[in-house]
Design a protein around this motif. Structure first.
Motif, PDB file in Angstrom:
ATOM      1  N   ALA A   1       0.830  -1.210   0.000  1.00  0.00           N
ATOM      2  CA  ALA A   1       0.000   0.000   0.000  1.00  0.00           C
ATOM      3  C   ALA A   1       0.860   1.254   0.000  1.00  0.00           C
ATOM      4  O   ALA A   1       0.377   2.347  -0.319  1.00  0.00           O
ATOM      5  N   LEU A   2       2.132   1.107   0.369  1.00  0.00           N
ATOM      6  CA  LEU A   2       3.050   2.247   0.412  1.00  0.00           C
ATOM      7  C   LEU A   2       3.671   2.476  -0.961  1.00  0.00           C
ATOM      8  O   LEU A   2       4.052   1.520  -1.653  1.00  0.00           O
ATOM      9  N   GLU A   3       3.766   3.737  -1.343  1.00  0.00           N
ATOM     10  CA  GLU A   3       4.416   4.043  -2.619  1.00  0.00           C
ATOM     11  C   GLU A   3       5.916   3.783  -2.536  1.00  0.00           C
ATOM     12  O   GLU A   3       6.532   3.277  -3.473  1.00  0.00           O
ATOM     13  N   ASP A   4       6.513   4.112  -1.405  1.00  0.00           N
ATOM     14  CA  ASP A   4       7.959   3.928  -1.244  1.00  0.00           C
ATOM     15  C   ASP A   4       8.197   2.773  -0.287  1.00  0.00           C
ATOM     16  O   ASP A   4       8.136   2.931   0.935  1.00  0.00           O
TER      17      ASP A   4
END
Length: 560
Positions: free
Chosen positions: A460-463
């Motif tokens: 769910a995290l972009e990074d």
């Protein structure tokens, strides 16, 4: 109802197919399913009766659903739905129908059950309830000293408490403005703590009590009722220069709601203050009828009828829709898949609207009292899982309590996220409305984000940079999202009916009876015997060592 041959559910062909199918999906992550099926939202989302049901975050695919539809057919779900809604004796252990759906039929409907059209009787009971509600809302109901009633205390437990409590809280915004103010309170605990609080604050001259009990023998309710009666008699019979009769006090300060009018009369409830319902209405399914008196007192009869109409719209959908479009069937099949094939035995209910504060508690009874069974309808022990452990809390609060376990604990949990799409349009002040709408958007953002993180985990995290293990999220926790267009009497009615019918479909597939609750009876019987011993009227020596020690500890405390 497992099949025409009375095979147990786990021997049905579709059950065996699903077992093998589950092996192929057991270790497939939800993020993979979404990556390979970009149309999952459309494939697994349905809308009806003011509700949107999103099942796309369940750990299944199109093949899973087809196998589950086959299982439902083999288990006899379509014929069971017809049997339920037409008044067949689906409550096999008590040999009677389970006709709570009849309580929300429109007045022009016809339903003949065992030679009797019950719709007219249902609407006469609603008309009788409306007459009592109208008297209270008009300020015409007066206590024994002549003052208009301002407070109504509902004395009930289980279905006579949880349903009315949940709905009155959820629909408090719909309280009519043009009525005599009547505040509704609830006391359910047998220890008297809730009741004691009310008795210390309320004026006996302007307070009445509603005794809600299907059997009118529930000790929890009757203990509170007897205390309330003695409080009123002690406070009012000696009021003023002229004594007031005990008969007048009881008559003017008590309403009874029960399926046993003779017991209400015996207790002292006046005939015209008795509201009745039928043995074919289960306690946890009874808020649609006269047990819903507190609801009608809070929201008015027009809104109460809208509440019934919303539930009836879901009943019609349940009866008419094909399984592939049928919201209760789909929701039930998701539960069957999770419990019996993915081995997920925990289920959390997470509303993102403060008005639904008691919805999880309501569903705890609805589901676990209905389907917490280990014996088939034929009386044979089951060798498969039935109802999961159900619990929940308001989602925004639960985020700061048990979401840690959901995100990083060691066991799988399926979650139901529930929220209205629109809120606060009716707030008149524009600045206040703007701020409240911003808070609503904040709640929705959290609702959607939590289900996304439960599904995807770290993805769910972009990074997704380097992080220690204690900051990682595994995801792959399945969830359902139920969106209400708005929280209204009608949509709340359809929401509750959705879960009622889900429970029934699961019971059919598990071949258990969801309409009895023999599991609660033994504890009540043993409590009665234990009370006699505590009161020095029984034989302590026949108790086990632990119970004996506990009773002796109580006796010692009494002597201090």
């Amino acid at each position: 109802m497992a099949s025409a041959s009375n095979a147990t559910p786990d021997t049905l062909p579709a059950w065996q197919t699903l077992k093998h199918h589950a092996e192929t999906l057991q270790h497939v992550h939800l993020k993979t399913l979404f990556g390979t099926e970009p149309s999952r939202w459309k494939s697994f989302t349905r809308q009806v009766a003011g509700l949107t049901l999103d099942l796309s975050k369940q750990r299944w695919d199109d093949d899973t659903l087809e196998h589950l539809f086959t299982l439902a057919s083999e288990a006899g779900v379509p014929s069971a739905i017809e049997a339920l809604l037409s008044g067949k004796r689906v409550n096999v252990s008590e040999n009677r129908p389970a006709l709570h759906t009849a309580l929300r039929l429109p007045a022009d409907a016809t339903l003949e059950v065992e030679g009797e059209d019950i719709v007219a009787a249902v609407h006469e009971s609603l008309a009788q309830m409306e007459r009592l509600v109208s008297r209270l809302h008009a300020g015409q109901w007066r206590g024994a000293t002549g003052k208009p009633i301002r407070h109504v205390v509902n004395l009930g437990v289980g279905g006579s408490d949880l349903g009315p409590l949940m709905v009155t809280h959820a629909l408090a915004d719909y309280r009519p403005n043009d009525i005599h103010p009547v505040e509704v309170h609830f006391a359910s605990t047998m220890d008297g703590s809730q009741l004691a609080d009310y008795l210390s604050r309320l004026n006996p001259e302007t307070t009445i009590f509603v005794l809600s009990s299907k059997s009118f023998t529930t000790i929890d309710t009757l203990s509170n009722a007897n205390t309330a009666r003695e409080w009123l008699l002690s406070q009012l019979t000696q009021h003023g220069a002229t004594p007031i009769s005990a008969e007048l006090v009881v008559r003017q300060h008590f309403i009874g709601v029960s399926a046993s009018p003779e017991k209400m009369t015996e207790w002292g409830i006046a005939d015209d203050h008795q509201l009745t319902f039928w043995e074919w209405v289960g306690g946890r399914y009874s808020l649609w009828g006269t047990i819903g008196l507190p609801i009608a007192l809070v929201v008015g009869m027009d809104n109460f009828r809208a509440f019934l109409a919303g539930a009836h719209s879901m009943d019609r959908h349940f009866a008419e829709a094909e399984m592939a479009e049928n919201l209760p069937v789909l929701l039930a099949l998701a539960g069957i898949w999770n419990v019996n094939f993915l081995d997920i035995r925990a289920h959390s209910i997470l509303p993102y609207d403060g008005r639904l504060e008691y919805f999880a508690a309501y569903l705890e009874q609805l589901e676990m009292e209905s389907n917490g069974k280990s014996v088939t309808r034929q009386g044979q022990p089951v060798n498969y899982s039935t109802c999961p452990v159900l619990w929940g809390q308001l989602g925004p609060n639960a985020q700061h309590a048990f979401y840690q376990l959901l995100h990083q604990g060691t066991q799988p949990v399926v979650c139901d996220f529930i929220a209205p799409l629109k809120r606060y349009d009716e707030v008149e002040d524009p600045d206040t409305r703007r701020h409240l709408k911003a808070q609503h958007r904040l709640a929705l953002a959290n609702c959607f984000a939590q289900s996304r993180v439960l599904m995807l985990g770290d993805d769910a995290l972009e990074d997704d940079g380097p992080r220690p293990e204690h900051k990682r999220y595994r995801g792959n926790q399945p969830s359902t999202t139920v969106l209400l267009d708005q929280l209204t009497p009608a949509t709340l009615g359809s929401l509750i009916a959705l879960y009622e019918h889900k429970v029934f479909v699961q019971a059919v597939i598990w071949d258990i009876n969801p309409f009895d609750q023999w599991g609660v009876e033994l504890g009540k019987k043993i409590a009665t015997d234990t009370q006699k011993i505590i009161d020095h009227q029984g034989d302590l020596s026949r108790m086990d060592a632990s119970s004996k020690g506990l009773i002796e500890a109580f006796w010692a405390a009494e002597q201090e």
